[in-house]
Design an enzyme around this catalytic site. Structure first.
Site, PDB file in Angstrom:
ATOM      1  N   THR A 202       0.863  -1.178   0.000  1.00  0.00           N
ATOM      2  CA  THR A 202       0.000   0.000   0.000  1.00  0.00           C
ATOM      3  C   THR A 202       0.906   1.236   0.000  1.00  0.00           C
ATOM      4  O   THR A 202       1.326   1.694  -1.049  1.00  0.00           O
ATOM      5  CB  THR A 202      -0.962   0.002   1.204  1.00  0.00           C
TER       6      THR A 202
ATOM      7  N   LYS B 224       3.972  -6.940   4.047  1.00  0.00           N
ATOM      8  CA  LYS B 224       3.736  -5.548   3.696  1.00  0.00           C
ATOM      9  C   LYS B 224       3.482  -4.782   4.982  1.00  0.00           C
ATOM     10  O   LYS B 224       3.006  -5.327   5.986  1.00  0.00           O
ATOM     11  CB  LYS B 224       2.551  -5.391   2.730  1.00  0.00           C
TER      12      LYS B 224
ATOM     13  N   THR C  23       1.017  -5.489  12.916  1.00  0.00           N
ATOM     14  CA  THR C  23       0.176  -4.592  12.143  1.00  0.00           C
ATOM     15  C   THR C  23       0.644  -4.623  10.704  1.00  0.00           C
ATOM     16  O   THR C  23       1.292  -3.707  10.240  1.00  0.00           O
ATOM     17  CB  THR C  23       0.227  -3.185  12.724  1.00  0.00           C
TER      18      THR C  23
ATOM     19  N   ASN D  26       0.307  10.814   6.628  1.00  0.00           N
ATOM     20  CA  ASN D  26      -0.899  10.213   7.186  1.00  0.00           C
ATOM     21  C   ASN D  26      -2.066  11.177   7.257  1.00  0.00           C
ATOM     22  O   ASN D  26      -3.226  10.755   7.243  1.00  0.00           O
ATOM     23  CB  ASN D  26      -0.581   9.629   8.563  1.00  0.00           C
TER      24      ASN D  26
ATOM     25  N   THR E 118      -7.266  11.749   1.404  1.00  0.00           N
ATOM     26  CA  THR E 118      -7.783  12.967   0.773  1.00  0.00           C
ATOM     27  C   THR E 118      -7.123  13.218  -0.574  1.00  0.00           C
ATOM     28  O   THR E 118      -6.164  12.564  -0.931  1.00  0.00           O
ATOM     29  CB  THR E 118      -7.549  14.193   1.681  1.00  0.00           C
TER      30      THR E 118
END
Length: 399
Positions: free
Chosen positions: A150, A176, A187, A394, A399
């Protein structure tokens, strides 16, 4: 890092762009397949808000008939209700149908933005394409690592080869992760494969031990995500004899090394980070207490920003140590930063602050060593600093 990475025997993989992400040419779909039924084990997020793929895959492992793992990036399929569950199961059924497997033999992972329904059309077109590109060569393995990414800037792969009673055995893994990184499983996503013969219970035990000292010892900002999954697949294709206790110890070490390398690669790729920080806590009464202290230091925003500013601010580290549940006083702490003694048994040590600051500023790797007087237990933990670039990346993510 990736040029000589190969899969264990009997595994194939592929990765491609099917159009999930805004940039339609960016890889977003990965597939790992075993030619024979595999023993499979999994460790998953402990976040109570978890993605639909976690719920589906968690039902299917540990087991002795896993054949494939399908992974999409760009969409986490989390907080998507019953439709999300249906979409995750649909993904496994599409793969199963394309490969002639049972639905329950396919595991699924998703990573990306939370709260968006999975786009079926590109995935429906992508699954036959990724099946058609399956290969056992290094480039196919690399493509599969790319399809999981990602905000990662590099694909993450690791491999070890060992000899068991004269037979070569491989352990290969991908992962990843670059943000939303905190221990409590891990995570991130990872698939680790081996051609060693294992039972389901052995695979489960080996995986949990490896995760505890690798992915559970990494943190970027303390956020345990909804999608965390580590899967171990073992197909026995090396044709090694059933493993003895000594063989299992060797295999455990190899799996641990692969998991540690992948976990450290995640921290080195942390979004916007300038420093890779190794925290070593020794002299604790229990390993759990050592880990609690290391985790608290790793997640402390003031410690992380001090490292970002090349500030040898021992007060922040000592204070973070004191706010754990471990019974101690300031006199119990000895602290080294990049090999320099900066605090000892309740008092600051005499040291050259400019030299230590320069050692932080001029090197990506930073070492924090904290010694206690209580026992012989220790832990090694990895984290990154907290930079303005991390905040920017982040703040702009959706957006």
């Amino acid at each position: 890092m990736t040029a000589d990475m190969i899969l264990p025997r009997g595994f194939r993989s592929a990765g491609l762009a099917c159009g999930i992400k805004e940039n339609k040419s960016t890889f977003d779909l990965s597939l790992f397949v075993s030619d024979e039924p595999c023993v499979g084990a999994g460790v998953f997020t402990k976040n109570q808000v978890c993605g639909a793929p976690v719920k589906v895959s968690r039902e299917r492992v540990p087991g002795d008939s896993v054949r494939a793992v399908i992974i999409n990036s760009g969409n986490a399929n989390a907080c998507t209700g019953e439709r999300g569950i249906e979409d995750a199961r649909w993904m496994t059924s599409e793969v199963a149908q394309g490969l002639g497997f049972e639905n329950e033999e396919v595991l699924v992972c998703s990573t990306g933005i939370i709260g968006h329904f999975l786009p079926r059309t590109p995935i429906e077109q992508g699954i036959p394409a990724v099946i058609g590109q399956l290969g056992a060569d290094a480039s196919s393995f690399l493509n599969a690592a790319r399809g999981m990414m990602t905000t990662d800037t590099v694909p993450k792969q690791a491999m070890r080869e060992l000899t068991v009673d004269g037979t070569s055995v491989r352990v290969s893994g991908v992962a990843k992760g670059a943000a939303m990184i905190a221990p409590n499983m891990a995570t991130m996503l990872s698939v680790i494969m081996t051609d060693a013969p294992l039972s389901a219970s052995q695979a489960d035990a080996l995986l949990r031990e490896a995760v505890d000292f690798s992915f559970n010892c990494v943190s970027v900002e303390g956020h345990t995500s909804t999608s965390d999954t580590v899967i171990l697949l073992a197909n026995g294709a090396s044709e090694a004899d059933p493993l003895s206790a000594d063989d299992l110890v060797q295999l455990q070490a190899a799996i641990m090394e692969v998991a540690m390398e992948l976990g450290q690669a995640i921290i080195r790729d942390a979004e916007g980070a300038d420093h890779f920080i190794t925290i070593e806590v020794s002299g604790a009464s229990t390993q759990a207490e050592a880990k609690e202290i290391a985790r608290t230091i790793a997640n402390d925003a003031l410690v992380k920003t001090a490292i970002a500013g090349s500030d040898p601010n021992w007060g922040r580290i000592v204070s973070a140590t004191g706010r754990t549940s471990v019974k101690l006083t300031e006199a119990d702490i000895v602290l080294h930063l990049n090999g320099t003694l900066i605090y000892e048994k309740g008092m600051p040590a005499e040291f050259d602050e400019e030299a230590v600051s320069a050692s932080i500023r001029d090197n990506r790797d930073v070492s924090i060593q904290l010694q206690l007087p209580f026992g012989s237990e220790s832990i090694v933990f990895w984290t990154s600093d907290l930079t303005q670039e991390y905040v920017r990346l982040n703040s702009e993510y959706t957006t």
